[in-house]
Design a protein around this motif. Structure first.
Motif, short mmCIF file in Angstrom:
data_model
loop_
_atom_site.label_atom_id
_atom_site.label_comp_id
_atom_site.label_asym_id
_atom_site.label_seq_id
_atom_site.Cartn_x
_atom_site.Cartn_y
_atom_site.Cartn_z
N THR A 176 0.86 -1.19 0.00
CA THR A 176 0.00 0.00 0.00
C THR A 176 0.89 1.24 0.00
N LYS A 177 0.31 2.37 -0.34
CA LYS A 177 1.06 3.62 -0.31
C LYS A 177 1.52 3.95 1.11
N GLU A 178 0.67 3.59 2.08
CA GLU A 178 1.03 3.85 3.48
C GLU A 178 2.26 3.02 3.88
N GLU A 179 2.28 1.76 3.45
CA GLU A 179 3.42 0.89 3.77
C GLU A 179 4.70 1.41 3.13
N LEU A 180 4.61 1.84 1.89
CA LEU A 180 5.79 2.35 1.20
C LEU A 180 6.29 3.65 1.83
N PHE A 181 5.37 4.50 2.20
CA PHE A 181 5.76 5.76 2.84
C PHE A 181 6.49 5.49 4.15
N GLN A 182 5.95 4.58 4.93
CA GLN A 182 6.57 4.27 6.21
C GLN A 182 7.92 3.60 6.03
N GLU A 183 8.04 2.74 5.01
CA GLU A 183 9.29 2.02 4.76
C GLU A 183 10.40 2.95 4.28
N ILE A 184 10.07 3.81 3.35
CA ILE A 184 11.10 4.65 2.72
C ILE A 184 11.35 5.94 3.48
N TRP A 185 10.30 6.53 4.00
CA TRP A 185 10.47 7.81 4.71
C TRP A 185 10.59 7.61 6.22
N ASP A 186 10.42 6.35 6.65
CA ASP A 186 10.64 5.97 8.05
C ASP A 186 9.77 6.78 9.01
N MET A 187 8.52 6.92 8.65
CA MET A 187 7.59 7.63 9.53
C MET A 187 6.17 7.24 9.12
N GLU A 188 5.23 7.52 9.99
CA GLU A 188 3.83 7.27 9.64
C GLU A 188 3.42 8.25 8.54
N SER A 189 2.57 7.79 7.65
CA SER A 189 2.20 8.61 6.50
C SER A 189 1.38 9.83 6.89
N LEU A 190 0.60 9.72 7.96
CA LEU A 190 -0.23 10.84 8.42
C LEU A 190 -1.12 11.37 7.31
N GLY A 191 -1.52 10.48 6.44
CA GLY A 191 -2.42 10.85 5.36
C GLY A 191 -1.73 11.46 4.15
N ASP A 192 -0.41 11.73 4.23
CA ASP A 192 0.30 12.39 3.14
C ASP A 192 0.92 11.35 2.21
N ILE A 193 0.06 10.55 1.59
CA ILE A 193 0.57 9.48 0.74
C ILE A 193 0.78 9.94 -0.69
N ALA A 194 0.44 11.20 -0.98
CA ALA A 194 0.67 11.72 -2.33
C ALA A 194 2.16 11.69 -2.69
N THR A 195 3.01 11.76 -1.67
CA THR A 195 4.46 11.71 -1.90
C THR A 195 4.84 10.43 -2.62
N VAL A 196 4.25 9.32 -2.22
CA VAL A 196 4.54 8.04 -2.86
C VAL A 196 4.11 8.07 -4.32
N THR A 197 2.92 8.57 -4.57
CA THR A 197 2.40 8.64 -5.93
C THR A 197 3.32 9.45 -6.84
N VAL A 198 3.79 10.58 -6.33
CA VAL A 198 4.68 11.44 -7.11
C VAL A 198 5.99 10.73 -7.43
N HIS A 199 6.55 10.05 -6.44
CA HIS A 199 7.82 9.36 -6.65
C HIS A 199 7.67 8.18 -7.61
N ILE A 200 6.57 7.45 -7.51
CA ILE A 200 6.32 6.35 -8.45
C ILE A 200 6.25 6.89 -9.87
N LYS A 201 5.56 8.02 -10.04
CA LYS A 201 5.44 8.64 -11.37
C LYS A 201 6.82 9.00 -11.92
N LYS A 202 7.67 9.59 -11.09
CA LYS A 202 9.00 9.99 -11.54
C LYS A 202 9.86 8.77 -11.88
N ILE A 203 9.73 7.73 -11.08
CA ILE A 203 10.50 6.50 -11.35
C ILE A 203 10.06 5.90 -12.68
#
Length: 229
Positions: A176-203
């Motif tokens: 999930t986006k929440e799992e990826l956010f927590q794994e890579i950014w080492d913190m709870e997503s706090l609802g800000d999962i758009a960061t994952v979407t943006v990074h996936i798009k760039k990759i």
């Protein structure tokens, strides 16, 4: 104790070599046909191989070539043929040494010891190979933190690299986006999962041939993403 495989169809020569090597403290196995010798050389663990050139079923050149595709252990090729072209061909296929029959058993032992010592120095030199992930044209060099797509290097930010590497190391697993956010950014997503979407798009823009039909990072609608292998 170093383990040596002798692939030699002349029994008397093979037994003489074995005797001298065992007296020097080596463990020795013998195979008299090319096909059986090749099978053992490829599938069992040996520290060095003494390989006759002219063998029944499969010749020494072919065996040497196949061994070199999988292993870097020392290979000493032996033959009654004195032609330079055979020596050049054998060494060109990856043999470490070429001895022409007849030769002194004590000379063979000396060469075996020299090649084993050199090999042990090489593998014990402390020089480690880079840790690399390769999947369908994508090469991720974890040690150098570099990414290549079909041989062309692509520039990745730190988090893009971390996210791509994490997914590639865990293929076919849906995150999930929440799992990826927590794994890579080492913190709870706090609802800000758009960061994952943006990074996936760039990759995807850097690794995919067609971003509208991704071949590597798939979107699992309603769940998250997975790296397909």
């Amino acid at each position: 104790m170093s383990k040596i495989l002798i692939i030699e169809d002349e029994t008397s020569i093979a037994e003489l070599e074995k005797d001298y090597l065992e007296l020097s403290g080596f463990e020795v196995e013998i195979e008299s046909t090319g096909d059986k010798g090749e099978e053992r050389a490829l599938n069992e663990e040996f520290d060095l191989i003494i390989l006759d050139l002219m063998l029944p079923n499969v010749d020494g050149f072919e065996i040497c070539k196949k061994i070199r595709t999988l292993k870097n252990i020392p290979i000493i090729m032996v033959s009654a043929k004195k032609d330079d072209i055979d020596k050049i061909r054998g060494l060109g296929l990856g043999a470490d040494d070429y001895m022409t029959k007849p030769f002194s058993p004590s000379e063979l032992v000396a060469r075996v010891k020299a090649h084993l010592a050199r090999y042990e120095r090489l593998i014990g030199s402390g020089v480690k190979e880079n840790e690399v992930i390769e999947i369908r044209g994508i090469k991720i060099d974890k040690t150098a933190r570099r990414v290549y797509v079909n041989g062309v290097e692509k520039n990745f930010t730190t988090k893009e690299f971390d996210l791509l590497t994490f997914l590639a190391e865990n293929p076919n697993h849906v995150y999930t986006k929440e799992e990826l956010f927590q794994e890579i950014w080492d913190m709870e997503s706090l609802g800000d999962i758009a960061t994952v979407t943006v990074h996936i798009k760039k990759i995807r823009e850097k690794i995919e041939f067609n971003t509208s039909k991704p071949q590597y990072i798939e979107t699992i609608w309603g769940v998250g993403y997975r790296f397909k292998v």
